[in-house]
Design an enzyme around this catalytic site. Structure first.
Site, PDB file in Angstrom:
ATOM      1  N   GLU A  16       0.838  -1.198   0.000  1.00  0.00           N
ATOM      2  CA  GLU A  16       0.000   0.000   0.000  1.00  0.00           C
ATOM      3  C   GLU A  16       0.872   1.247   0.000  1.00  0.00           C
ATOM      4  O   GLU A  16       1.689   1.450   0.908  1.00  0.00           O
ATOM      5  CB  GLU A  16      -0.899  -0.008   1.245  1.00  0.00           C
ATOM      6  CG  GLU A  16      -2.161   0.801   1.022  1.00  0.00           C
ATOM      7  CD  GLU A  16      -2.922   1.025   2.312  1.00  0.00           C
ATOM      8  OE1 GLU A  16      -3.621   2.046   2.392  1.00  0.00           O
ATOM      9  OE2 GLU A  16      -2.782   0.192   3.228  1.00  0.00           O
ATOM     10  N   ASP A  72       9.441   5.694  -6.776  1.00  0.00           N
ATOM     11  CA  ASP A  72       8.116   6.279  -6.843  1.00  0.00           C
ATOM     12  C   ASP A  72       8.254   7.579  -7.618  1.00  0.00           C
ATOM     13  O   ASP A  72       9.212   8.333  -7.405  1.00  0.00           O
ATOM     14  CB  ASP A  72       7.564   6.553  -5.442  1.00  0.00           C
ATOM     15  CG  ASP A  72       6.067   6.807  -5.508  1.00  0.00           C
ATOM     16  OD1 ASP A  72       5.343   5.961  -6.059  1.00  0.00           O
ATOM     17  OD2 ASP A  72       5.612   7.855  -5.018  1.00  0.00           O
ATOM     18  N   TYR A  87       1.996  10.755 -19.067  1.00  0.00           N
ATOM     19  CA  TYR A  87       1.740  12.174 -19.340  1.00  0.00           C
ATOM     20  C   TYR A  87       2.683  12.753 -20.406  1.00  0.00           C
ATOM     21  O   TYR A  87       2.573  13.931 -20.745  1.00  0.00           O
ATOM     22  CB  TYR A  87       1.880  12.985 -18.041  1.00  0.00           C
ATOM     23  CG  TYR A  87       0.892  12.573 -16.958  1.00  0.00           C
ATOM     24  CD1 TYR A  87      -0.410  13.096 -16.945  1.00  0.00           C
ATOM     25  CD2 TYR A  87       1.240  11.666 -15.966  1.00  0.00           C
ATOM     26  CE1 TYR A  87      -1.317  12.719 -15.967  1.00  0.00           C
ATOM     27  CE2 TYR A  87       0.336  11.273 -14.973  1.00  0.00           C
ATOM     28  CZ  TYR A  87      -0.937  11.808 -14.985  1.00  0.00           C
ATOM     29  OH  TYR A  87      -1.834  11.428 -14.015  1.00  0.00           O
TER      30      TYR A  87
HETATM   31  P1  IMP Z   1       4.705   4.828  -9.888  1.00  0.00           P
HETATM   32  O1  IMP Z   1       4.809   3.593 -10.712  1.00  0.00           O
HETATM   33  O2  IMP Z   1       3.934   4.666  -8.632  1.00  0.00           O
HETATM   34  O3  IMP Z   1       6.039   5.468  -9.685  1.00  0.00           O
HETATM   35  O4  IMP Z   1       3.786   5.828 -10.745  1.00  0.00           O
HETATM   36  C1  IMP Z   1       4.356   6.735 -11.575  1.00  0.00           C
HETATM   37  C2  IMP Z   1       3.259   7.477 -12.339  1.00  0.00           C
HETATM   38  O5  IMP Z   1       3.703   8.806 -12.539  1.00  0.00           O
HETATM   39  C3  IMP Z   1       3.063   6.889 -13.717  1.00  0.00           C
HETATM   40  O6  IMP Z   1       2.027   5.954 -13.726  1.00  0.00           O
HETATM   41  C4  IMP Z   1       2.744   8.127 -14.538  1.00  0.00           C
HETATM   42  O7  IMP Z   1       1.403   8.502 -14.360  1.00  0.00           O
HETATM   43  C5  IMP Z   1       3.584   9.203 -13.886  1.00  0.00           C
HETATM   44  N1  IMP Z   1       4.955   9.251 -14.460  1.00  0.00           N
HETATM   45  C6  IMP Z   1       6.118   9.076 -13.779  1.00  0.00           C
HETATM   46  N2  IMP Z   1       7.184   9.190 -14.603  1.00  0.00           N
HETATM   47  C7  IMP Z   1       6.684   9.437 -15.827  1.00  0.00           C
HETATM   48  C8  IMP Z   1       7.314   9.621 -17.116  1.00  0.00           C
HETATM   49  O8  IMP Z   1       8.534   9.568 -17.292  1.00  0.00           O
HETATM   50  N3  IMP Z   1       6.468   9.847 -18.136  1.00  0.00           N
HETATM   51  C9  IMP Z   1       5.113   9.897 -17.986  1.00  0.00           C
HETATM   52  N4  IMP Z   1       4.479   9.707 -16.834  1.00  0.00           N
HETATM   53  C10 IMP Z   1       5.264   9.481 -15.743  1.00  0.00           C
END
Ligand code: IMP
Length: 196
Positions: A42, A71, A154
Site C-alpha cells: 500500500e 516512486d 503524461y
Molecule cells: P509509480 O509507478 O507509482 O512510480 O507511478 C508513476 C506514475 O507517474 C506513472 O504511472 C505516470 O502517471 C507518472 N509518471 C512518472 N514518470 C513518468 C514519465 O517519465 N512519463 C510519464 N508519466 C510518468
C-alpha cells in the site's frame, strides 16, 4: 558476498532499467514476481521519498534481503503540485492517459503559469540499515495540445523547452539522458560505487 537485490516492482520497464545498472556491478536482480509470496504494497505516503521507502522496506521486512523501489509522478505548479504522488491513480487507475491528459489540458487552460515537473525518488533498503533515498526532478511545461507517441503516461503533454518538443517526441536515448528517473538512478549508481 551474495549480492541479491529485489526490485519492489513488477513493471517490466523499471526492472529493465534497474537490471541494466545493477547486473554489471555483480548483483542478482529479482523482482516481486520472483518471490514466493508476491504481495500488495500500500503506497500511503505523502511524498515520493516516503512511498519509495515504504515499498522497499516492506520487502526487506518480509524477506530480509536488500530491496530497491522507486516512486514517481507529475507535479503541476498551478494545481498545487497535483497529481503528484497520485499520478498513477489520478482519475482512476484504469482511466486512459488520453483522458487524463485531456483533463490536465482543461484544468490548466486559463493558467498563466503552466510549469510542471516530473519527480522520482529511489529508495535502497537493507536489513538493519537506514534507508538511502535518491531524488531528482525534470522540469517542463504543460503543452497546448498532446504531441508525440514515444514514452508513456503524461509524456505527450509535457513540453520540454530546451528540446523544443514534448517528452513523447523525444527519443528514448534523449529522455534517458535527462529524465527525473535517469538522474535519480545515476545518483544511486554513484552512491553504490562509493559504498558497496
Ligand atoms: P509509480 O509507478 O507509482 O512510480 O507511478 C508513476 C506514475 O507517474 C506513472 O504511472 C505516470 O502517471 C507518472 N509518471 C512518472 N514518470 C513518468 C514519465 O517519465 N512519463 C510519464 N508519466 C510518468
Amino acid at each position: 558476498m551474495d549480492k541479491t537485490i529485489v526490485v519492489a516492482s513488477t513493471n517490466e520497464g523499471k526492472l529493465r532499467e534497474f537490471r541494466q545498472m545493477l547486473e554489471p556491478e555483480g548483483y542478482r536482480v529479482l523482482s516481486l514476481a520472483d518471490l514466493d509470496h508476491p504481495f500488495e504494497i500500500e503506497e500511503n505516503g505523502t511524498t515520493f521519498q516516503e512511498n519509495a521507502v515504504i515499498k522497499a522496506q516492506s520487502v526487506v521486512d518480509e524477506f530480509h534481503i536488500p530491496a530497491i523501489a522507486d516512486d514517481s509522478g507529475l507535479c503541476i505548479k498551478c494545481l498545487n503540485d497535483e497529481p503528484g504522488v497520485h499520478s498513477a491513480r489520478w482519475l482512476g487507475h484504469d482511466t486512459s492517459y488520453d483522458i487524463k491528459n485531456q483533463k490536465v489540458l482543461e484544468l490548466v487552460k486559463d493558467a498563466k503559469d503552466r510549469s510542471c515537473y516530473y519527480a522520482c525518488a529511489i529508495a535502497w533498503c537493507a536489513p538493519d540499515q537506514e534507508p538511502a533515498v535518491f531524488y531528482d526532478t525534470w522540469e517542463g511545461e504543460i503543452a497546448k495540445e498532446p504531441r508525440g507517441t514515444n514514452g508513456f503516461g503524461y509524456d505527450p503533454i509535457i513540453y520540454i523547452p530546451s528540446y523544443g518538443k514534448t517528452a513523447a517526441e523525444m527519443s528514448r536515448e534523449e529522455k534517458n539522458a535527462v529524465s527525473h528517473r535517469a538522474k535519480a538512478l545515476r545518483k544511486l549508481e554513484d552512491w553504490l560505487r562509493e559504498t558497496h
